[in-house]
Design an enzyme around this catalytic site. Structure first.
Site, PDB file in Angstrom:
ATOM      1  N   ASP A  82      35.773  48.966  37.688  1.00  0.00           N
ATOM      2  CA  ASP A  82      36.553  47.741  37.889  1.00  0.00           C
ATOM      3  C   ASP A  82      35.774  46.553  37.306  1.00  0.00           C
ATOM      4  O   ASP A  82      34.592  46.371  37.631  1.00  0.00           O
ATOM      5  CB  ASP A  82      36.762  47.573  39.413  1.00  0.00           C
ATOM      6  N   HIS A  83      36.409  45.788  36.439  1.00  0.00           N
ATOM      7  CA  HIS A  83      35.791  44.612  35.821  1.00  0.00           C
ATOM      8  C   HIS A  83      34.490  44.927  35.072  1.00  0.00           C
ATOM      9  O   HIS A  83      33.499  44.204  35.209  1.00  0.00           O
ATOM     10  CB  HIS A  83      35.513  43.511  36.862  1.00  0.00           C
ATOM     11  N   HIS A 184      41.733  36.749  43.390  1.00  0.00           N
ATOM     12  CA  HIS A 184      40.747  37.635  44.039  1.00  0.00           C
ATOM     13  C   HIS A 184      40.237  37.032  45.346  1.00  0.00           C
ATOM     14  O   HIS A 184      39.948  35.831  45.406  1.00  0.00           O
ATOM     15  CB  HIS A 184      39.518  37.809  43.136  1.00  0.00           C
ATOM     16  N   GLY A 185      40.115  37.860  46.349  1.00  0.00           N
ATOM     17  CA  GLY A 185      39.416  37.451  47.574  1.00  0.00           C
ATOM     18  C   GLY A 185      40.224  36.565  48.506  1.00  0.00           C
ATOM     19  O   GLY A 185      39.651  35.900  49.367  1.00  0.00           O
ATOM     20  N   HIS A 212      45.577  42.356  40.156  1.00  0.00           N
ATOM     21  CA  HIS A 212      44.321  42.240  40.907  1.00  0.00           C
ATOM     22  C   HIS A 212      44.579  41.314  42.098  1.00  0.00           C
ATOM     23  O   HIS A 212      45.588  40.623  42.162  1.00  0.00           O
ATOM     24  CB  HIS A 212      43.219  41.672  40.002  1.00  0.00           C
ATOM     25  N   GLY A 213      43.619  41.312  43.032  1.00  0.00           N
ATOM     26  CA  GLY A 213      43.724  40.365  44.148  1.00  0.00           C
ATOM     27  C   GLY A 213      44.871  40.659  45.096  1.00  0.00           C
ATOM     28  O   GLY A 213      45.509  39.739  45.609  1.00  0.00           O
ATOM     29  N   ASN A 234      45.354  46.388  42.954  1.00  0.00           N
ATOM     30  CA  ASN A 234      43.957  46.455  43.409  1.00  0.00           C
ATOM     31  C   ASN A 234      43.773  45.773  44.760  1.00  0.00           C
ATOM     32  O   ASN A 234      44.130  44.597  44.922  1.00  0.00           O
ATOM     33  CB  ASN A 234      43.051  45.718  42.418  1.00  0.00           C
ATOM     34  N   THR A 237      39.334  43.075  49.259  1.00  0.00           N
ATOM     35  CA  THR A 237      38.910  42.165  50.326  1.00  0.00           C
ATOM     36  C   THR A 237      39.363  42.616  51.713  1.00  0.00           C
ATOM     37  O   THR A 237      38.592  42.578  52.674  1.00  0.00           O
ATOM     38  CB  THR A 237      39.444  40.747  50.014  1.00  0.00           C
TER      39      THR A 237
HETATM   40  P1  13P Z   1      41.112  41.610  46.496  1.00  0.00           P
HETATM   41  O1  13P Z   1      39.662  41.786  46.866  1.00  0.00           O
HETATM   42  O2  13P Z   1      41.494  40.201  46.480  1.00  0.00           O
HETATM   43  O3  13P Z   1      42.006  42.483  47.293  1.00  0.00           O
HETATM   44  O4  13P Z   1      41.218  42.091  44.966  1.00  0.00           O
HETATM   45  C1  13P Z   1      40.635  43.298  44.555  1.00  0.00           C
HETATM   46  C2  13P Z   1      40.591  43.374  43.080  1.00  0.00           C
HETATM   47  O5  13P Z   1      41.389  42.786  42.383  1.00  0.00           O
HETATM   48  C3  13P Z   1      39.550  44.203  42.469  1.00  0.00           C
HETATM   49  O6  13P Z   1      39.551  44.123  41.086  1.00  0.00           O
END
Ligand code: 13P
Length: 286
Positions: A82-83, A184-185, A212-213, A234, A237
């Protein structure tokens, strides 16, 4: 069973009208929790290993644990970087048995992002490994929260459909992460999604899209996005928050041993993943 690549898993999801969760793991408990949920609901699953987790646990141990779980499991499992942000890391992941990699060149201008991603695609496809690319910038909730980036500034970083078309055509990626409002997060399910933009991107490309996020994505927006080409979601968090809370609570109780407390954390991860699998409609699709 042997691991499968992202393309195979997402093609099946497209055909049968569901989506697949990519869950971030950082240690043994997370891997166990995610895989237990996938097994119990008979769902395909994507294990996301991000560079922050690699910094924490080390690439070799995390890859080894994940591979053992994936291979002894009865559900199709993708082990996904991931990333990923550098070519050497991608090479090491491929050597260690990952079946899919994300190369995130979104911080570069589009031409440079295309050039770098294309190079990764060549290396990965030679080994039957899938590649996810990203265009546009999915921000971080922390930056929004402290006012470093406003919602308006975030929108300027959203994916443009014409860029998406060009990026996919010129790189050959198997899946495309897009920026249309997820962050994200984000701890609460409150993201504001630009569905019109998502629709345009989906019409411009012919590969599955990725969000994502997704901790911050409302359940009803999962459904809408699934109908507009998003097949990989994805989630990270939420698992961290719920694991930490469960562990804290268990450790505060004097009767619980450390092992019992860790097991409670694992059970909570498993429950959260099951809950997402139901939203994604991937149960009984393994
Ligand atoms: P969250 O942590 O916001 O759920 O997103 C996870 C993510 O996009 C990992 O690449």
């Amino acid at each position: 069973m042997p691991t499968v690549n992202l393309k195979e898993v997402l093609n099946k999801a497209i055909k049968n009208d569901y989506a697949v969760g990519a869950f971030n793991v950082h240690n043994l408990e997370f891997v166990e929790g995610v895989m237990r949920a996938a097994e119990e609901l008979s769902s395909p699953v994507i294990i996301g290993i991000a560079t922050v987790s690699i910094d924490y646990a080390g690439l070799e141990p995390l890859a080894a644990v994940t591979k053992i779980y994936a291979e002894k499991s009865k559900v199709p499992t993708v082990i996904h970087l991931d990333h990923g942000d550098d070519i050497e890391l991608v090479r090491r992941c491929i050597q260690l048995g990952f079946s899919s990699v994300m190369y995130d060149g979104s911080k570069y201008p589009i031409g440079e992002n295309i050039k770098r991603t294309r190079e990764i695609v060549k290396i990965a496809h030679d080994e039957n490994i899938s590649v996810e690319g990203e265009i546009g910038v999915v921000g971080g909730f922390e930056a929004l929260d402290v006012g470093d980036v406003s919602n308006e500034q975030l929108q300027e970083l959203y994916t443009q459909s014409e860029d998406a078309r060009r990026f996919v055509a010129e790189t050959g990626v198997d899946a495309l992460a897009v920026a249309v409002g997820t962050v994200h997060g984000m701890p609460m399910q409150n993201a504001k999604i630009d569905f019109q933009r998502l629709k345009e991107i989906n019409a411009a490309v012919d590969i599955p899209l990725v969000f994502h996020g997704c901790t911050g994505l409302r359940n009803e927006d999962y459904q809408k996005a699934m109908g507009l080409g998003v097949k990989k979601f994805n989630v990270g968090t939420r698992l961290m928050i719920e694991f930490k809370q469960a562990l804290q609570k268990a450790l505060e109780s004097d009767e619980k041993s450390l092992f019992a407390s860790l097991q409670e954390g694992t059970a909570v991860i498993s429950a959260a993943v099951k809950d997402r699998i139901m939203v994604l409609k991937s149960a009984d699709q393994a």
